[in-house]
Scaffold this motif. Structure first.
Motif, mmCIF file in Angstrom:
data_model
loop_
_atom_site.group_PDB
_atom_site.id
_atom_site.type_symbol
_atom_site.label_atom_id
_atom_site.label_comp_id
_atom_site.label_asym_id
_atom_site.label_seq_id
_atom_site.Cartn_x
_atom_site.Cartn_y
_atom_site.Cartn_z
ATOM 1 N N GLN A 192 7.490 5.368 -5.748
ATOM 2 C CA GLN A 192 6.525 4.320 -5.419
ATOM 3 C C GLN A 192 6.778 3.051 -6.225
ATOM 4 O OE1 GLN A 192 4.686 4.762 -2.855
ATOM 5 N NE2 GLN A 192 5.211 6.930 -2.668
ATOM 6 N N ASP A 193 7.169 3.225 -7.499
ATOM 7 C CA ASP A 193 7.440 2.056 -8.339
ATOM 8 C C ASP A 193 8.668 1.299 -7.844
ATOM 9 O OD1 ASP A 193 6.939 0.399 -10.650
ATOM 10 O OD2 ASP A 193 8.675 1.346 -11.595
ATOM 11 N N LYS A 194 9.718 2.019 -7.479
ATOM 12 C CA LYS A 194 10.926 1.364 -6.969
ATOM 13 C C LYS A 194 10.678 0.697 -5.618
ATOM 14 C CE LYS A 194 14.336 4.218 -9.390
ATOM 15 N NZ LYS A 194 15.410 5.227 -9.261
ATOM 16 N N LEU A 221 0.828 -1.199 0.000
ATOM 17 C CA LEU A 221 0.000 0.000 0.000
ATOM 18 C C LEU A 221 0.868 1.257 0.000
ATOM 19 C CD1 LEU A 221 -2.615 -1.111 2.689
ATOM 20 C CD2 LEU A 221 -2.864 -1.219 0.207
ATOM 21 N N VAL A 222 0.250 2.382 -0.327
ATOM 22 C CA VAL A 222 0.923 3.679 -0.331
ATOM 23 C C VAL A 222 0.412 4.467 0.863
ATOM 24 C CG1 VAL A 222 1.363 5.779 -1.637
ATOM 25 C CG2 VAL A 222 1.091 3.608 -2.833
ATOM 26 N N LEU A 280 -2.514 2.566 -6.411
ATOM 27 C CA LEU A 280 -2.172 3.979 -6.222
ATOM 28 C C LEU A 280 -3.140 4.878 -6.983
ATOM 29 C CD1 LEU A 280 -0.345 6.344 -5.388
ATOM 30 C CD2 LEU A 280 1.153 5.769 -7.312
ATOM 31 N N SER A 281 -3.471 4.498 -8.213
ATOM 32 C CA SER A 281 -4.406 5.318 -8.996
ATOM 33 C C SER A 281 -5.797 5.311 -8.372
ATOM 34 C CB SER A 281 -4.471 4.799 -10.441
ATOM 35 O OG SER A 281 -5.116 3.553 -10.510
ATOM 36 N N ILE A 309 1.476 4.177 -18.268
ATOM 37 C CA ILE A 309 0.085 4.628 -18.337
ATOM 38 C C ILE A 309 -0.218 5.600 -17.205
ATOM 39 C CG2 ILE A 309 -2.316 3.890 -18.204
ATOM 40 C CD1 ILE A 309 -1.006 3.115 -20.798
ATOM 41 N N LEU A 310 0.224 5.255 -15.984
ATOM 42 C CA LEU A 310 -0.057 6.119 -14.838
ATOM 43 C C LEU A 310 0.648 7.465 -14.980
ATOM 44 C CD1 LEU A 310 -1.357 6.462 -12.073
ATOM 45 C CD2 LEU A 310 0.703 5.469 -11.056
#
Length: 532
Positions: free
Chosen positions: A271-273, A243-244, A281-282, A350-351
């Motif tokens: 966040q990706d790393k 989760l973020v 997240l989206s 895409i994000l």
């Protein structure tokens, strides 16, 4: 006795212990008190919200000889047997594994026998939508006219798969998703009883991840205790479930509203790393902007917000500098990205593209701002000194052929040239204002070209040419637009507005010029006649 997981250990045994389903609990208690118990009930709702737990408590209350205020005593033999699953009068059936006609026929045959101890024989069928069509048909007549000692309680997560003939024979109860705050509070009570030290942010993170299901939240807490012991922080929750943090969501949202492109890309990279779920997240961002929009429209009269006081304060602070129209644009872009993220091979790309578009939309001028600028422009007197029909109205009477040739001659005078420049500026502002409508119309005329114009806008208009700027990030569409039907379609749409022929040209915008209304182009007139 072996270890018992938290979801089973803390399963509610009394109506008052059920969280978030007060509308169902109160109705069932009133039915017991008033002796108006129906012969069949169906509980509908997402997983882990208490459907089967309420069914068991209801069965205990119906057969308990010592119940008080419609609540079972949990001490008599009947209650203890129902808790352990050994009561002969209360049969819990899994619809997924007992979905055939033969099993339902056996059930129908056993209905004729009286209960062994209590007043009722109760059948609880979980996931009833898994029964076959033949099984439903075999159950219909018994369900409609059962013996007086029979009660049916069904539970399902997919009511649309249950035949209407079954639903019409039951009293229906729709259970709600449990709010984040209710889940966090209940988990805090469990942690205190289990002597587990856990921060408030960690509880909220678990509750967010559970998506309204108490059982999922309790299972997650159990897993975290196994992972980190009896001292838990938000970082532990985020690392285990991908989760973020709420703070990261708020920072990213602020960057979008501010049009901070480097900040957006940096945060997505972080966040990706860190291995976070970018689709999740989206969704978190979409929920944040939905909550922000509610705050913008309702102010202090808030409704439908499942947030804590700290989160509400952060939303109010963000709302002070946000505009509802801009937030609506951001929500539209994030909603569009959801379908793409679900099947994308590169979710990060895409994000990132969606968030960059959202940032441009959040920093672009709104219609209200254009109208305010127009009002200020009229008050200052600019724009009313150049009505295009004025030079023609001063001409003496002449035969029609002479009058038709007069406008070209007027262009040679400095006064008329000044009028034409002002007219071009006003018409350019009108085109800029109507550009989203143009792109929508173009999508119907040339469907393949609609996406190419999504990141363009008119930047310059002369007496015979219109220049359209293209975002340099999408500069590869320039060549396609130059040699396509879209160019002729744009020319036709523009000429219908300005009432004269122009050529269409495309150019790449500078990075500093994207997403903003040019200062030298006033907004369109609200009630001015079309230039002609």
């Amino acid at each position: 006795m072996g270890y018992e997981v938290l979801a089973r250990k803390w399963r509610p045994q009394q109506f008052d212990q059920v969280i978030g389903q007060g509308h169902v609990v109160q109705t069932l208690k009133n039915a017991i008190d008033s002796d108006r118990v129906a012969h069949a009930y169906i509980f509908i709702g997402p997983r882990g919200v208490g459907k089967t737990s309420i069914a068991r408590i209801f069965a205990k209350a119906l057969n308990c000889p010592n119940r008080k205020d419609a609540s079972p005593c949990d001490e008599c033999d009947s209650c203890r047997e129902i808790i352990t699953g050994s009561n002969l009068d209360v049969m819990e059936i899994d619809g997924a594994s007992n979905n055939g006609v033969e099993q339902v026929r056996d059930l129908r045959d056993s209905v004729a026998y009286a209960p062994s101890r209590g007043p009722y024989k109760i059948y609880i069928i979980d996931e009833v939508h898994m029964l076959s069509s033949g099984a439903f048909n075999a159950l219909l007549k018994t369900l409609e006219e059962p013996p007086g000692h029979i009660k049916f309680i069904f539970a399902t997560t997919e009511p649309q798969k249950v035949p209407a003939t079954i639903l019409s024979r039951c009293q229906r109860f729709d259970l709600r998703r449990i709010s984040t705050t209710d889940i966090a509070d209940h988990l805090g009570s469990i942690a205190k009883a289990e002597k587990v030290t856990i921060t408030g942010d960690a509880l909220l993170a678990i509750a967010r991840g559970a998506e309204g299901g108490m059982r999922d939240a309790e299972s997650s807490l159990d897993q975290l205790i196994s992972f980190r012991g009896k001292k838990l922080t938000e970082e532990d929750v985020l690392s285990v479930f991908g989760l973020v943090s709420r703070a990261s969501i708020e920072e990213l949202a602020v960057a979008i509203l501010a049009g901070d492109m480097p900040g957006i890309l940096t945060r997505v990279d972080q966040q990706d790393k860190a291995g976070k779920d970018l689709q999740r997240l989206s969704l978190e961002l979409l929920e944040y902007f939905r909550n922000l929009l509610i705050v913008l429209y309702t102010g202090d009269k808030l409704s439908g917000l499942d947030v804590t006081d700290a989160q509400l304060d952060a939303l109010k602070k963000a709302a002070a500098g946000a505009d509802p129209d801009r937030v609506n644009r951001v929500i539209d872009i994030l909603l569009e990205a959801q379908g793409q993220l679900r099947y994308a091979l590169s979710r990060r790309t895409i994000l990132e593209m969606a968030l960059l578009r959202a940032a441009r939309a959040a920093s672009a001028s709104t219609l209200d701002e254009v109208l305010k600028a127009l009002a200020a422009l009229k008050e200052s007197g600019v724009g009313v000194a150049a009505p295009s029909p004025a030079p023609r109205s001063t001409e003496p009477e002449a035969p029609p052929p002479v009058e038709m040739r007069e406008p070209p001659a007027q262009k040679k005078t400095p006064v008329t040239a000044e009028v034409k420049d002002g007219e071009c500026r006003m018409q350019l502002a009108t085109l800029l204002h109507k550009w989203p409508v143009f792109t929508e119309k173009l999508g119907h005329m040339v469907p393949l070209a609609k996406g190419c114009l999504k990141d363009t806008r008119p930047v310059q208009l002369t007496h015979d040419a219109l220049t359209i700027g293209i975002d340099p990030e999408f500069g590869d569409v320039q060549e396609r637009l130059e040699h396509s039907k879209a160019k002729r379609a744009i020319q036709k749409l523009v000429e219908d507005v300005i009432h004269r022929g122009v050529s269409i040209h495309f150019t790449l915008l500078s990075p500093d010029d994207t997403g903003h209304l040019p200062a030298d182009h006033p907004p369109p007139p609200a009630e001015e006649p079309d230039a002609g």
